[in-house]
Design a protein around this motif. Structure first.
Motif, mmCIF file in Angstrom:
data_model
loop_
_atom_site.group_PDB
_atom_site.id
_atom_site.type_symbol
_atom_site.label_atom_id
_atom_site.label_comp_id
_atom_site.label_asym_id
_atom_site.label_seq_id
_atom_site.Cartn_x
_atom_site.Cartn_y
_atom_site.Cartn_z
ATOM 1 N N SER A 1 -6.780 -17.943 -0.956
ATOM 2 C CA SER A 1 -7.286 -17.021 0.067
ATOM 3 C C SER A 1 -7.935 -15.798 -0.575
ATOM 4 C CB SER A 1 -6.143 -16.555 0.982
ATOM 5 O OG SER A 1 -5.489 -17.650 1.582
ATOM 6 N N ARG A 2 -8.730 -15.111 0.245
ATOM 7 C CA ARG A 2 -9.307 -13.825 -0.154
ATOM 8 C C ARG A 2 -8.801 -12.745 0.794
ATOM 9 N NH1 ARG A 2 -13.126 -13.640 -3.954
ATOM 10 N NH2 ARG A 2 -14.047 -15.608 -4.656
ATOM 11 N N TYR A 3 -8.571 -11.555 0.247
ATOM 12 C CA TYR A 3 -8.009 -10.461 1.039
ATOM 13 C C TYR A 3 -8.859 -9.211 0.860
ATOM 14 C CZ TYR A 3 -3.727 -13.172 1.659
ATOM 15 O OH TYR A 3 -2.816 -14.125 2.010
ATOM 16 N N THR A 4 -8.982 -8.437 1.939
ATOM 17 C CA THR A 4 -9.538 -7.088 1.870
ATOM 18 C C THR A 4 -8.513 -6.121 2.439
ATOM 19 O OG1 THR A 4 -10.634 -7.348 4.010
ATOM 20 C CG2 THR A 4 -11.930 -7.848 2.045
ATOM 21 N N VAL A 5 -8.476 -4.927 1.860
ATOM 22 C CA VAL A 5 -7.505 -3.912 2.268
ATOM 23 C C VAL A 5 -8.268 -2.622 2.566
ATOM 24 C CG1 VAL A 5 -5.430 -2.646 1.629
ATOM 25 C CG2 VAL A 5 -5.783 -4.969 0.750
ATOM 26 N N ASP A 6 -8.117 -2.108 3.779
ATOM 27 C CA ASP A 6 -8.752 -0.850 4.176
ATOM 28 C C ASP A 6 -7.659 0.138 4.563
ATOM 29 O OD1 ASP A 6 -11.845 -1.281 4.347
ATOM 30 O OD2 ASP A 6 -10.945 -3.108 5.165
ATOM 31 N N GLU B 1 -2.236 6.813 7.381
ATOM 32 C CA GLU B 1 -2.619 6.878 8.794
ATOM 33 C C GLU B 1 -2.889 5.492 9.357
ATOM 34 O OE1 GLU B 1 -5.962 9.338 9.547
ATOM 35 O OE2 GLU B 1 -4.747 11.056 10.093
ATOM 36 N N GLY B 2 -3.495 4.647 8.545
ATOM 37 C CA GLY B 2 -3.830 3.306 9.010
ATOM 38 C C GLY B 2 -4.047 2.372 7.840
ATOM 39 N N VAL B 3 -3.556 1.129 7.990
ATOM 40 C CA VAL B 3 -3.749 0.100 6.966
ATOM 41 C C VAL B 3 -4.148 -1.188 7.672
ATOM 42 C CG1 VAL B 3 -2.680 -1.274 5.141
ATOM 43 C CG2 VAL B 3 -2.017 1.129 5.443
ATOM 44 N N ASP C 1 8.450 7.430 6.769
ATOM 45 C CA ASP C 1 7.968 8.631 6.082
ATOM 46 C C ASP C 1 6.467 8.573 5.808
ATOM 47 O OD1 ASP C 1 7.760 6.806 4.013
ATOM 48 O OD2 ASP C 1 9.391 7.685 2.824
ATOM 49 N N GLY C 2 5.840 7.448 6.150
ATOM 50 C CA GLY C 2 4.399 7.340 5.983
ATOM 51 C C GLY C 2 3.945 7.036 4.576
ATOM 52 N N HIS C 3 4.876 6.799 3.657
ATOM 53 C CA HIS C 3 4.493 6.610 2.255
ATOM 54 C C HIS C 3 4.146 5.164 1.916
ATOM 55 C CE1 HIS C 3 5.384 10.687 1.552
ATOM 56 N NE2 HIS C 3 6.694 10.593 1.387
ATOM 57 N N ASP C 4 4.668 4.199 2.679
ATOM 58 C CA ASP C 4 4.521 2.799 2.289
ATOM 59 C C ASP C 4 4.068 1.927 3.461
ATOM 60 O OD1 ASP C 4 5.899 2.496 -0.572
ATOM 61 O OD2 ASP C 4 7.090 3.900 0.614
ATOM 62 N N TRP C 5 3.296 0.889 3.133
ATOM 63 C CA TRP C 5 2.983 -0.200 4.056
ATOM 64 C C TRP C 5 3.318 -1.509 3.364
ATOM 65 C CZ3 TRP C 5 0.326 -4.680 3.628
ATOM 66 C CH2 TRP C 5 0.027 -5.388 4.807
ATOM 67 N N ARG C 6 3.979 -2.391 4.111
ATOM 68 C CA ARG C 6 4.286 -3.716 3.580
ATOM 69 C C ARG C 6 4.113 -4.748 4.684
ATOM 70 N NH1 ARG C 6 9.674 -2.652 -0.215
ATOM 71 N NH2 ARG C 6 8.672 -1.120 -1.596
ATOM 72 N N VAL D 1 0.873 -1.180 0.000
ATOM 73 C CA VAL D 1 0.000 0.000 0.000
ATOM 74 C C VAL D 1 0.906 1.225 0.000
ATOM 75 C CG1 VAL D 1 -1.787 1.290 1.213
ATOM 76 C CG2 VAL D 1 -1.805 -1.226 1.260
ATOM 77 N N ARG D 2 0.585 2.204 -0.867
ATOM 78 C CA ARG D 2 1.437 3.389 -0.972
ATOM 79 C C ARG D 2 0.592 4.663 -0.970
ATOM 80 N NH1 ARG D 2 5.327 4.351 -5.205
ATOM 81 N NH2 ARG D 2 6.390 5.413 -3.490
ATOM 82 N N ALA D 3 1.187 5.712 -0.419
ATOM 83 C CA ALA D 3 0.628 7.066 -0.490
ATOM 84 C C ALA D 3 1.781 7.991 -0.870
ATOM 85 C CB ALA D 3 -0.001 7.465 0.827
ATOM 86 N N PRO D 4 2.203 7.978 -2.127
ATOM 87 C CA PRO D 4 3.413 8.709 -2.521
ATOM 88 C C PRO D 4 3.297 10.219 -2.350
ATOM 89 C CG PRO D 4 2.242 7.878 -4.455
ATOM 90 C CD PRO D 4 1.593 7.262 -3.260
ATOM 91 N N ARG D 5 2.060 10.764 -2.371
ATOM 92 C CA ARG D 5 1.873 12.215 -2.210
ATOM 93 C C ARG D 5 1.236 12.569 -0.874
ATOM 94 N NH1 ARG D 5 -1.498 14.617 -4.722
ATOM 95 N NH2 ARG D 5 -2.837 12.922 -5.449
ATOM 96 N N GLY D 6 1.257 11.618 0.063
ATOM 97 C CA GLY D 6 0.665 11.888 1.364
ATOM 98 C C GLY D 6 1.271 10.976 2.413
#
Length: 411
Positions: free
Chosen positions: A114-119, A75-77, A97-102, A67-72
Motif C-alpha cells: 500500500s501507499r500512504y499519505t499523512v497530512d 489540530e488535525g491528522v 493532551d494533543g501530543h499524539d495520534w495513533r 504522528v507526534r507534536a511533543p512541543r505543541g
C-alpha cells in the motif's frame, strides 16, 4: 501672473502633507495585522514528527504508524491508504493532551502493498499553526499464505471438536503465526495451539468443550510474516457453537458401540470392526465430515482392488487415512455384533440407498461433526494425534509443549 501669497502657499503645503499622510496610512492598512494564530508556510522543524519517515519504502506491517507534536498540540491528522487502487481514510485518535495520534486499532496498522499519505496540522505553544505533508509505501510481498480451517463458521459441533488450520505454504515463523490466531471461548477456558510439522496448527482445551460454549476464531494473519518473503492474507473473525455432549465407545472385541449423550446412555448398537490384519485403530477419533452417501475405493487407501463400493450410505470420517464409521448393506445380518470383517472401518447395519431408521441411519442423524468416537480392545495401535482430529490422544503436557509460544497458550 500674480505671485502666490504666503498664506495661500501655507494652505497648499498643508493639503499636500495631508495627502501624503493619507497615502502612507493606506499603505499600512493594505497588509492585515498578524493574528495570534496564523498559517505558517515555513518548515515545521521538530513541531510535527511522523513515523514512518517521509518517502520511506518497504515499510513493514509491524512498523509503528504515529504522528507526534511533543512541543505543541495536534489540530488535525488525516492518514490516507491506497491499497489495490482503493483509497480509504485510516481511522485514528488524537490523545487527550494533543501530543499524539495513533491508529484506532491494531487492524489499522500499515497494510503491505500500500501507499500512504499523512497530512497534519498542529499549533506550537505561541499559537502558531504549522502544516506537514508526508508519504510512505509498504513492502509488497511476492508470496502470500492462507490458512484453511475447520470447523465451518457458524456451525454447531460436538464437544470434541478440535480447531485445525492447514497452511498452503510452510511456516517458519510459527510463534508469529500462532500469536495471530486467537481462539477464545465463552464460558472462558484455556485453549492452546499445537504444531504438527510446519503447515498444520491445531487448537484444543484441556478437556472436551462444555456443551453450549461459544467459540470465536479471530484470524489476524494479514501481513504477518510466515517465512522469508511470505506473508499472511486473511483478516476475519468467525465463530461456532458447541452443541450437546455425545460420545460413543466402540468395543472391537465385543462388537458393540455404546452411545452416551449428556452423561446418559442412549443406545448400544451392534457393529463390525476391522478384521484380523486390518484392525481398527484404538483411541479417540473425532467425526470430521459427514456424507449421506460416498464412494469407497481400496485403491485410495492402499488396499488395491480389494473393494470399490460406489454408494456407501451414512458415512462419517474419523481419520485422514480413511477410517470411517458408516452404514453397511453388503454384509449378512449375522455379521453385526458377532464378527469383525472390515478393512479398518466401523460398520453399522443399513440398507442400500440408506435407511434413516436403520442403526446406521439413526446414528448418522444423531451425530454432529465434532462428536468423539473412541475405540477400545482392538489389536491395532492407538491412532496418531495428527491423523484426522485425533489430538485428544495426546497428554495435555505434551500438547502444550507443541505450542510455539513457550509454555503454551500465552499470547
Amino acid at each position: 501672473m500674480r505671485p502666490v501669497r504666503r498664506p495661500a502657499l501655507a494652505a497648499l503645503l498643508a493639503v499636500l502633507a495631508t495627502l501624503v499622510a493619507l497615502v502612507a496610512l493606506a499603505g499600512c492598512t493594505s497588509v492585515a495585522p498578524r493574528a495570534a494564530v496564523t498559517d505558517d508556510a515555513r518548515p515545521s522543524g521538530e513541531l510535527i514528527r511522523v513515523l514512518p519517515r517521509d518517502r520511506a519504502e518497504g515499510v513493514q506491517a509491524t512498523d509503528r504508524l504515529e504522528v507526534r507534536a511533543p512541543r505543541g498540540r495536534l489540530e488535525g491528522v488525516q492518514v490516507t491508504e491506497v491499497h489495490q487502487g482503493i483509497s480509504r481514510t485510516v481511522p485514528g485518535r488524537i490523545s487527550a493532551d494533543g501530543h499524539d495520534w495513533r491508529p484506532e486499532s491494531a487492524g489499522d496498522a500499515p497494510r503491505l502493498g500500500s501507499r500512504y499519505t499523512v497530512d497534519v496540522v498542529a499549533r506550537d505553544p505561541s499559537g502558531r499553526r504549522s502544516r506537514r505533508h508526508t508519504g510512505f509505501s509498504t513492502y509488497a510481498p511476492s508470496q502470500r499464505f492462507i490458512g484453511y480451517f475447520t470447523p465451518e463458521p457458524q456451525s454447531t459441533v460436538g464437544t470434541g471438536m478440535i480447531v485445525s488450520f492447514s497452511f498452503d505454504r510452510p511456516i517458519a515463523d510459527r510463534a508469529a503465526v500462532e500469536r495471530a490466531v486467537r481462539i477464545t471461548a465463552r464460558p472462558a477456558t484455556e485453549v492452546v495451539g499445537h504444531w504438527f510439522g510446519n503447515d498444520r496448527l491445531d487448537f484444543r482445551p484441556r478437556h472436551y468443550w462444555r456443551a453450549g460454549t461459544r467459540v470465536t476464531m479471530d484470524l489476524r494473519l494479514r501481513d504477518v510474516r510466515g517465512a522469508e518473503g511470505v506473508y499472511g492474507l486473511q483478516r476475519k473473525t468467525v465463530a461456532f457453537t458447541v452443541g450437546r455432549d455425545q460420545t460413543s465407545t466402540v468395543d472391537a472385541a465385543a462388537h458393540t458401540m455404546r452411545v452416551v449423550r449428556d452423561g446418559k446412555p442412549l443406545a448400544i448398537l451392534p457393529i463390525t470392526a476391522g478384521a484380523q490384519g486390518t484392525e481398527t485403530y484404538n483411541g479417540k477419533m473425532v467425526i470430521s465430515q459427514k456424507f449421506n452417501v460416498t464412494r469407497m475405493n481400496g485403491n485410495t487407501v492402499g488396499f488395491g482392488g480389494e473393494y470399490d463400493i460406489s454408494d456407501v450410505p451414512h458415512a462419517m470420517r474419523l481419520t485422514a487415512s480413511g477410517t470411517f464409521l458408516h452404514g453397511n448393506y453388503w454384509a449378512g445380518p449375522g455379521t453385526f455384533g458377532v464378527l469383525n470383517t472390515s478393512h479398518g472401518c466401523i460398520g453399522l447395519r443399513d440398507e442400500q440407498g440408506g435407511n434413516p431408521s436403520s442403526p446406521a441411519g439413526w446414528f448418522y442423524g444423531s451425530s454432529l461433526v465434532g462428536d468423539v468416537v473412541e475405540v477400545v480392545h482392538s489389536a491395532e495401535r492407538v491412532v496418531a494425534p495428527d491423523n484426522g482430529l485425533s489430538g485428544w490422544n495426546m497428554p495435555w503436557g505434551a500438547w502444550r509443549a507443541g505450542s510455539a509460544l513457550g509454555g503454551g497458550g500465552a499470547r
